[in-house]
Design an enzyme around this catalytic site. Structure first.
Site, PDB file in Angstrom:
ATOM      1  N   ARG A 148       1.941 -11.511   5.640  1.00  0.00           N
ATOM      2  CA  ARG A 148       3.469 -11.663   5.729  1.00  0.00           C
ATOM      3  C   ARG A 148       4.052 -11.111   6.980  1.00  0.00           C
ATOM      4  O   ARG A 148       5.257 -11.243   7.254  1.00  0.00           O
ATOM      5  CB  ARG A 148       3.968 -10.749   4.877  1.00  0.00           C
ATOM      6  CG  ARG A 148       3.545 -10.866   3.190  1.00  0.00           C
ATOM      7  CD  ARG A 148       4.401 -12.258   2.573  1.00  0.00           C
ATOM      8  NE  ARG A 148       5.808 -11.792   2.617  1.00  0.00           N
ATOM      9  CZ  ARG A 148       6.623 -11.348   1.754  1.00  0.00           C
ATOM     10  NH1 ARG A 148       6.026 -10.813   0.588  1.00  0.00           N
ATOM     11  NH2 ARG A 148       7.974 -11.076   1.859  1.00  0.00           N
TER      12      ARG A 148
ATOM     13  N   PRO B  82       0.777  -1.216  -0.040  1.00  0.00           N
ATOM     14  CA  PRO B  82      -0.099   0.010  -0.042  1.00  0.00           C
ATOM     15  C   PRO B  82       0.849   1.201  -0.206  1.00  0.00           C
ATOM     16  O   PRO B  82       1.880   1.281   0.692  1.00  0.00           O
ATOM     17  CB  PRO B  82      -0.753   0.020   1.231  1.00  0.00           C
ATOM     18  CG  PRO B  82      -0.701  -1.662   1.744  1.00  0.00           C
ATOM     19  CD  PRO B  82       0.730  -2.050   1.070  1.00  0.00           C
ATOM     20  N   GLU B  83       0.306   2.259  -0.699  1.00  0.00           N
ATOM     21  CA  GLU B  83       1.085   3.518  -0.819  1.00  0.00           C
ATOM     22  C   GLU B  83      -0.083   4.702  -0.447  1.00  0.00           C
ATOM     23  O   GLU B  83      -1.038   4.100   0.168  1.00  0.00           O
ATOM     24  CB  GLU B  83       1.595   3.727  -2.260  1.00  0.00           C
ATOM     25  CG  GLU B  83       2.737   2.740  -2.808  1.00  0.00           C
ATOM     26  CD  GLU B  83       3.128   3.019  -4.098  1.00  0.00           C
ATOM     27  OE1 GLU B  83       3.474   4.217  -4.518  1.00  0.00           O
ATOM     28  OE2 GLU B  83       3.455   1.845  -4.788  1.00  0.00           O
TER      29      GLU B  83
ATOM     30  N   HIS C  91      -4.975 -15.485   8.829  1.00  0.00           N
ATOM     31  CA  HIS C  91      -3.814 -14.556   9.091  1.00  0.00           C
ATOM     32  C   HIS C  91      -4.149 -13.394  10.245  1.00  0.00           C
ATOM     33  O   HIS C  91      -3.901 -12.228  10.035  1.00  0.00           O
ATOM     34  CB  HIS C  91      -3.301 -14.019   7.869  1.00  0.00           C
ATOM     35  CG  HIS C  91      -2.880 -15.063   7.002  1.00  0.00           C
ATOM     36  ND1 HIS C  91      -1.880 -16.030   7.258  1.00  0.00           N
ATOM     37  CD2 HIS C  91      -3.489 -15.277   5.789  1.00  0.00           C
ATOM     38  CE1 HIS C  91      -1.897 -16.797   6.254  1.00  0.00           C
ATOM     39  NE2 HIS C  91      -2.786 -16.592   5.410  1.00  0.00           N
TER      40      HIS C  91
ATOM     41  N   ARG D 174      21.171  15.363  -3.975  1.00  0.00           N
ATOM     42  CA  ARG D 174      21.374  14.079  -4.215  1.00  0.00           C
ATOM     43  C   ARG D 174      21.543  13.508  -5.476  1.00  0.00           C
ATOM     44  O   ARG D 174      21.148  13.907  -6.552  1.00  0.00           O
ATOM     45  CB  ARG D 174      19.839  13.395  -3.809  1.00  0.00           C
ATOM     46  CG  ARG D 174      19.328  13.705  -2.676  1.00  0.00           C
ATOM     47  CD  ARG D 174      19.707  12.770  -1.274  1.00  0.00           C
ATOM     48  NE  ARG D 174      19.470  11.644  -1.384  1.00  0.00           N
ATOM     49  CZ  ARG D 174      18.514  10.870  -0.972  1.00  0.00           C
ATOM     50  NH1 ARG D 174      17.610  11.589  -0.252  1.00  0.00           N
ATOM     51  NH2 ARG D 174      18.482   9.666  -1.263  1.00  0.00           N
TER      52      ARG D 174
END
Ligand SMILES: [Zn+2]
Length: 294
Positions: A130, A2-3, A111, A171
């Site tokens: 996970r 997820p973002e 889960h 950067r």
């Protein structure tokens, strides 16, 4: 993973269920969710807390309590909330677990890592295949420094092209790696990085400091546009989707470049390519996004 748009969607799902409610039962089933804290201890501290807001910062969900404590949730790879229906205790008094068909259903969730029962009888489950998701309970005053140490500006908040330019100027790393860095800008992950770079016609391997002022402005617009498109798409999924199992609708077809290697570029028709940048699968157009000069 997820973002920002996906986490914002989760926030919008949780907000109406949680705000104003107290936690009548708290079970934390997986010690990894709250490590290094003890799971029983954290559950005991959460019990009775009243939710006053469900916020988001970058990819973090922020459940704020009347006590001014905050529960910071990171979904990582596969963390997900399920909100069950109130099946008993609608009159105000929560039923016992045996009386609630909904609890039985959510408790059987594969889960399952944690289960909350709200004071209106609604159950909220957290599942995580996970097991990388985290719940961090912070004391009053700890939230701001916690987030400041981890996150750059919120891309859809007071975030200007000049802010972005100042962060890129230091950067030399590839621009994709730099915008994936949560300290550059919060909430952008692999999908929206690829989408934003394609929209701004910038090759993912270009050194961040080498972008022109025009390119920085274009990338700034593209990051916000990609995230807003993601939120709109997730919102559409949310509206059309009734079951709480978190599976997506068909709206992922709206990505311009992510996951589309081998298909024609929606802008120029050239076949989209895939490579690895910053260890991540990276999708781009070899014509629209010129590689850095050798
Ligand atoms: Zn193209």
């Amino acid at each position: 993973m997820p973002e920002l748009p996906e986490v914002e969607t989760v926030r919008r799902q949780l907000e109406p269920a949680l705000v104003g409610r107290s936690l009548a039962e708290v079970e934390i089933l997986d010690h990894r969710l709250v490590q290094p804290r003890d799971r029983g201890e954290v559950a005991a501290e959460l019990l009775g807390e009243q939710v006053v807001a469900v916020g988001r910062r970058g990819k973090y969900l922020l459940v704020r309590f009347a006590s001014r404590r905050a529960l910071v949730v990171h979904l990582r790879m596969t963390g997900a909330f399920l909100v069950g229906a109130a099946t008993a205790g609608r009159s105000g008094a929560p039923g016992t677990p045996g009386e609630r068909a909904g609890l039985a259903r959510l408790a059987a969730t594969p889960h399952l890592r944690a289960l909350l029962v709200l004071d209106d009888g609604v159950e909220v489950a957290f599942r995580d295949v996970r097991r990388f998701g985290t719940w961090t309970l912070l004391e009053p005053g700890e939230l701001r420094p916690y987030l400041a140490a981890r996150l750059g500006p919120e891309p859809l908040g007071a975030f200007s092209a000049a802010d972005l330019g100042a962060r890129l100027a230091r950067r030399q790393a590839p621009i994709k790696a730099v915008i994936l860095d949560q300290a550059t800008v919060a909430g952008v992950g692999n999908i929206y990085a690829d989408e934003a770079l394609w929209r701004s016609r910038i090759h993912p391997l270009r050194p961040a400091a080498g972008l022109s002022a025009v390119e920085v402005r274009s990338l700034h617009r593209a990051i916000r546009a990609s995230l807003n498109a993601g939120i709109a798409r997730q919102g559409a999924t949310l509206r059309d989707y009734r079951a709480p199992d978190g599976s997506s609708g068909g709206m992922q077809d709206e990505f311009k470049v992510y996951g589309r290697d081998g298909e024609p570029c929606p802008r120029c028709g050239r076949v989209l390519a895939k490579s690895r940048v910053a260890g991540r699968g990276t999708h781009f157009c070899p014509r629209c996004q010129r590689p850095p000069a050798a």
